[in-house]
Write an enzyme that holds these catalytic residues in place. Sequence first.
Site, PDB file in Angstrom:
ATOM      1  N   HIS A   1      -5.686  14.170  -2.047  1.00 20.64           N
ATOM      2  CA  HIS A   1      -6.117  12.820  -2.739  1.00 20.64           C
ATOM      3  C   HIS A   1      -6.411  13.258  -4.068  1.00 20.64           C
ATOM      4  CE1 HIS A   1      -7.341   8.872  -4.042  1.00 20.64           C
ATOM      5  NE2 HIS A   1      -7.185   8.308  -3.016  1.00 20.64           N
TER       6      HIS A   1
ATOM      7  N   GLU B   1      -7.595   4.726  -5.881  1.00 21.25           N
ATOM      8  CA  GLU B   1      -6.490   4.656  -6.590  1.00 21.25           C
ATOM      9  C   GLU B   1      -6.259   3.423  -7.260  1.00 21.25           C
ATOM     10  OE1 GLU B   1      -3.188   7.484  -5.238  1.00 21.25           O
ATOM     11  OE2 GLU B   1      -3.526   6.477  -3.512  1.00 21.25           O
TER      12      GLU B   1
ATOM     13  N   PHE C   1       0.936  -1.256  -0.009  1.00 18.05           N
ATOM     14  CA  PHE C   1      -0.055   0.006  -0.008  1.00 18.05           C
ATOM     15  C   PHE C   1       0.730   1.266  -0.036  1.00 18.05           C
ATOM     16  CE2 PHE C   1      -3.843   1.904   2.274  1.00 18.05           C
ATOM     17  CZ  PHE C   1      -4.007   2.773   1.226  1.00 18.05           C
TER      18      PHE C   1
ATOM     19  N   LEU D   1     -14.217   9.732  -3.036  1.00 15.29           N
ATOM     20  CA  LEU D   1     -12.862   9.164  -3.521  1.00 15.29           C
ATOM     21  C   LEU D   1     -13.389   8.148  -4.641  1.00 15.29           C
ATOM     22  CD1 LEU D   1     -10.436   8.499  -0.905  1.00 15.29           C
ATOM     23  CD2 LEU D   1     -10.708  10.897  -2.186  1.00 15.29           C
TER      24      LEU D   1
ATOM     25  N   GLN E   1      -3.145  16.486   3.400  1.00 13.70           N
ATOM     26  CA  GLN E   1      -2.891  15.343   2.064  1.00 13.70           C
ATOM     27  C   GLN E   1      -4.035  15.716   1.205  1.00 13.70           C
ATOM     28  OE1 GLN E   1      -2.914  11.132   2.615  1.00 13.70           O
ATOM     29  NE2 GLN E   1      -0.844  11.133   1.802  1.00 13.70           N
TER      30      GLN E   1
ATOM     31  N   ARG F   1       1.583  11.374   4.431  1.00  9.13           N
ATOM     32  CA  ARG F   1       1.345  10.065   5.086  1.00  9.13           C
ATOM     33  C   ARG F   1       1.310   8.655   4.361  1.00  9.13           C
ATOM     34  NH1 ARG F   1      -3.879   7.287   5.921  1.00  9.13           N
ATOM     35  NH2 ARG F   1      -4.562   8.416   3.861  1.00  9.13           N
TER      36      ARG F   1
ATOM     37  N   ARG G   1       0.878   9.761  -4.874  1.00  7.69           N
ATOM     38  CA  ARG G   1      -0.350  10.574  -4.565  1.00  7.69           C
ATOM     39  C   ARG G   1      -0.117  11.958  -4.694  1.00  7.69           C
ATOM     40  NH1 ARG G   1      -3.502   8.654   0.540  1.00  7.69           N
ATOM     41  NH2 ARG G   1      -4.354   6.822  -0.638  1.00  7.69           N
TER      42      ARG G   1
ATOM     43  N   HIS H   1      -8.016  15.337   1.970  1.00  8.80           N
ATOM     44  CA  HIS H   1      -8.173  13.918   2.447  1.00  8.80           C
ATOM     45  C   HIS H   1      -7.819  13.515   3.744  1.00  8.80           C
ATOM     46  CE1 HIS H   1      -8.676   9.757   2.225  1.00  8.80           C
ATOM     47  NE2 HIS H   1      -7.264   9.471   2.068  1.00  8.80           N
TER      48      HIS H   1
HETATM   49  C1  LIG Z   1     -12.147   7.381   2.061  1.00 12.01           C
HETATM   50  C2  LIG Z   1     -11.180   7.123   3.007  1.00 12.01           C
HETATM   51  C3  LIG Z   1     -10.324   6.030   3.044  1.00 12.01           C
HETATM   52  C4  LIG Z   1      -9.315   5.948   3.977  1.00 12.01           C
HETATM   53  N1  LIG Z   1      -8.415   4.751   3.887  1.00 12.01           N
HETATM   54  C5  LIG Z   1      -7.324   4.594   4.948  1.00 12.01           C
HETATM   55  C6  LIG Z   1      -6.895   3.316   4.823  1.00 12.01           C
HETATM   56  O1  LIG Z   1      -6.964   2.487   4.159  1.00 12.01           O
HETATM   57  N2  LIG Z   1      -5.876   3.313   5.875  1.00 12.01           N
HETATM   58  C7  LIG Z   1      -5.578   4.246   6.782  1.00 12.01           C
HETATM   59  O2  LIG Z   1      -4.785   3.951   7.709  1.00 12.01           O
HETATM   60  N3  LIG Z   1      -6.379   5.362   7.058  1.00 12.01           N
HETATM   61  C8  LIG Z   1      -7.267   5.454   5.960  1.00 12.01           C
HETATM   62  N4  LIG Z   1      -8.239   6.646   5.917  1.00 12.01           N
HETATM   63  C9  LIG Z   1      -7.964   7.890   7.078  1.00 12.01           C
HETATM   64  C10 LIG Z   1      -8.658   7.136   8.231  1.00 12.01           C
HETATM   65  O3  LIG Z   1      -9.894   6.681   8.233  1.00 12.01           O
HETATM   66  C11 LIG Z   1      -8.836   8.414   9.372  1.00 12.01           C
HETATM   67  O4  LIG Z   1      -7.722   8.960   9.484  1.00 12.01           O
HETATM   68  C12 LIG Z   1      -9.206   7.748  10.821  1.00 12.01           C
HETATM   69  O5  LIG Z   1     -10.538   6.887  10.859  1.00 12.01           O
HETATM   70  C13 LIG Z   1      -9.753   8.670  11.806  1.00 12.01           C
HETATM   71  O6  LIG Z   1     -10.239   8.458  12.950  1.00 12.01           O
HETATM   72  P1  LIG Z   1     -10.350   9.136  14.293  1.00 12.01           P
HETATM   73  O7  LIG Z   1     -10.823   8.113  15.407  1.00 12.01           O
HETATM   74  O8  LIG Z   1      -9.295  10.135  14.574  1.00 12.01           O
HETATM   75  O9  LIG Z   1     -11.685  10.079  13.783  1.00 12.01           O
HETATM   76  P2  LIG Z   1     -12.939   9.839  13.309  1.00 12.01           P
HETATM   77  O10 LIG Z   1     -13.324   8.383  12.703  1.00 12.01           O
HETATM   78  O11 LIG Z   1     -13.069  10.913  12.304  1.00 12.01           O
HETATM   79  O12 LIG Z   1     -13.928  10.335  14.368  1.00 12.01           O
HETATM   80  C14 LIG Z   1     -14.011  11.435  14.997  1.00 12.01           C
HETATM   81  C15 LIG Z   1     -15.210  11.335  15.976  1.00 12.01           C
HETATM   82  O13 LIG Z   1     -15.135  12.638  16.805  1.00 12.01           O
HETATM   83  C16 LIG Z   1     -16.591  12.805  16.876  1.00 12.01           C
HETATM   84  N5  LIG Z   1     -16.747  14.424  16.900  1.00 12.01           N
HETATM   85  C17 LIG Z   1     -16.004  15.428  16.178  1.00 12.01           C
HETATM   86  N6  LIG Z   1     -16.328  16.658  16.683  1.00 12.01           N
HETATM   87  C18 LIG Z   1     -17.199  16.481  17.766  1.00 12.01           C
HETATM   88  C19 LIG Z   1     -17.678  17.264  18.498  1.00 12.01           C
HETATM   89  N7  LIG Z   1     -17.780  18.739  18.539  1.00 12.01           N
HETATM   90  N8  LIG Z   1     -18.527  16.776  19.505  1.00 12.01           N
HETATM   91  C20 LIG Z   1     -18.713  15.524  19.754  1.00 12.01           C
HETATM   92  N9  LIG Z   1     -18.207  14.718  18.886  1.00 12.01           N
HETATM   93  C21 LIG Z   1     -17.324  14.921  17.874  1.00 12.01           C
HETATM   94  C22 LIG Z   1     -17.581  12.401  15.516  1.00 12.01           C
HETATM   95  O14 LIG Z   1     -18.704  12.111  15.650  1.00 12.01           O
HETATM   96  C23 LIG Z   1     -16.501  11.077  15.580  1.00 12.01           C
HETATM   97  O15 LIG Z   1     -17.149  10.291  16.526  1.00 12.01           O
HETATM   98  C24 LIG Z   1      -9.147   6.871   4.877  1.00 12.01           C
HETATM   99  C25 LIG Z   1      -9.996   7.987   5.151  1.00 12.01           C
HETATM  100  C26 LIG Z   1     -11.000   8.139   3.954  1.00 12.01           C
HETATM  101  C27 LIG Z   1     -12.051   9.282   4.209  1.00 12.01           C
END
Ligand SMILES: Cc1cc2nc3c(=O)[nH]c(=O)nc-3n(C[C@H](O)[C@H](O)[C@H](O)COP(=O)(O)OP(=O)(O)OC[C@H]3O[C@@H](n4cnc5c(N)ncnc54)[C@H](O)[C@@H]3O)c2cc1C
Length: 576
Positions: free
Chosen positions: A238, A255, A122, A252, A236, A386, A286, A351
């Site tokens: 995409h 890729e 990847f 998205l 980043q 990243r 990317r 992204h």
């Molecule tokens: C299409 C796509 C594909 C991806 N593919 C990959 C991959 O293959 N591999 C990889 O490593 N990463 C990938 N990523 C990145 C990865 O998914 C994210 O960086 C990661 O999931 C973020 O997780 P998190 O727990 O930090 O936040 P999030 O999952 O964004 O969770 C944030 C939380 O905070 C809460 N929140 C926010 N503000 C407030 C507020 N004011 N009050 C209360 N709650 C709040 C939201 O409700 C949510 O529950 C991808 C991202 C996308 C969009």
Amino acid sequence: MRPAELRIATSVLVIGTGGSGLRAAIELAERGVDVIAVGKRPKADAHTSLAAGGINAALATMDPDDTWQQHAADTLKESYLLANPHTVQIVAEGAERGIEDLERYGMPFAREEDGRISQRFFGAHTFRRTAFAGDYTGLEIQRTLVNRAAQLDLPILDTVYVTRLLVRDNVIFGAYGFDLADGTRVVIHADSVILATGGHTRIWRRTSSRRDENTGDSFRLAVLAGARIRDPELVQFHPSGLIDPADAAGTLVSEAARGEGGMLRNALGERFMARYDPDRLELSTRDRIALAAYTEIKEGRGTPNGGVWLDVSHLPRETIMRRLPRVYQTLLELQMLDITTDPIEIAPTAHYSMGGIWVRPEDHSTDVEGLYAIGEAASGLHGANRLGGNSLIELLVFGRIVGAAAAAYSAGLEVQQRSAGALAEARAEVDELLAADGPENVRSLQRAIRDTMTEHAGVVRDEAGLLAGLAELDAIEARVADVGVHPDLAGFQDLAHAFDLKSAALAARATLDAALVRRETRGCHNRSDYPDLDESLQVNLVWSGPGRVDREAIPPIPDEIAALMREVATAGKLVE
Ligand SMILES: Cc1cc2nc3c(=O)[nH]c(=O)nc-3n(C[C@H](O)[C@H](O)[C@H](O)COP(=O)(O)OP(=O)(O)OC[C@H]3O[C@@H](n4cnc5c(N)ncnc54)[C@H](O)[C@@H]3O)c2cc1C
């Protein structure tokens, strides 16, 4: 009369129910610590559920020579030397444990016939080290964590919007917010708070985040509490986000479409990657593809809607159906477009936030006592680029570590000092917005910020544009004072959007300020007026308020890891 308020007390409050928040909350619950997790989106559908490609750990199940040291070296190389080596080491070394935790919770990883966890390439990894579950790894991780939380009877309130952290004399004592369904105010007193509230990519017009995700809440909540932001300018992009329909702009296109032989063309029909990376063409990295597409569009060779064409129609139909089924389905659903016959119009899309809240590498504590930050909300692992698959493992590794750190902090606390003043301020802020009846529309101001950021702080930036962006932002912020907020029978979404707007404005300012100071081109950050990398800027930029950006030295890379850093080819590794 004061509105009804729900009062809750707990040892540790986790804000955010994505992968990082849930993992931290599980750690606390497994240790028997009193914990509550809150979120503003349904827990099964946090942003984490969108992740596709996979999660990294040097398990060496496919390539026996892989080591955590090599994983660390690849991560540091890809970061253009802006990642913190200590943070990188903690994640790479702890990654195997992170995967074991997921297995223990029942995660259905793809496996080889003999039962080993499958791993694939990847991006710029030296070895195959990305574990996965089909092309829905994030969804399975989210499900697995939600199930584990349910087994532990972990209280999750996923309709609570947090508007303020509660702080007294630089010590956290809880958070304030409201219920999105009925507007009930919520006061949560806690010894310690973990911010797991995601990034700020929704402040650009095209983004892979959905409507109310990644609006920069982490930035605002942290800064108002007294914490700082590191490297907000490092975002980043995409290369392939959809342009249409407007409310799904940025969705998205995997890729893998390029990996399978998709071609990129401009409006003149030229296969333009020949000008930017003649050897690798569409299999380039990317950041280079995003920059090339951006340049074509900016120089007037873009499609009518301001994009470029991604064409897979020359591929056999069965290849598309077998290897790109999600892309086929998405385009049919969103645009009624048949990709076996027609090209897809795409443009670079915001992204991932590589910068975020300033944290200490060892336990992700912040400048505010008792406040921690993790996941996309935090910073330190990715630098200026990243490595695909690293963010998911970061959630698992630091979720565990921060859960343990918050537990220890809470256990060691002798008194919890509260502040009636801080609570009154938080309450008054919501009261004021609810009473706001001005002529300005929250949605159109959000759009104005997104337009400003897209125009002036997109893939390529320069001084004049960034200054123009700041001037536009001043004008937008003046209008924010005149918004009207109108909750309706359907709930308090309008109030939530008003807070999203405030967060977006603060995150935009931090990004523009830091982008101005980073007078160089490095990784994702392209300055057309400073096209070269400047070695003196191999520092992190720390933002502590409007116009205040400080440089922070990055610790040296240990020799053992530095010796393993080399250029890694990415051909054949585009999967997500
Ligand atoms: C299409 C796509 C594909 C991806 N593919 C990959 C991959 O293959 N591999 C990889 O490593 N990463 C990938 N990523 C990145 C990865 O998914 C994210 O960086 C990661 O999931 C973020 O997780 P998190 O727990 O930090 O936040 P999030 O999952 O964004 O969770 C944030 C939380 O905070 C809460 N929140 C926010 N503000 C407030 C507020 N004011 N009050 C209360 N709650 C709040 C939201 O409700 C949510 O529950 C991808 C991202 C996308 C969009």
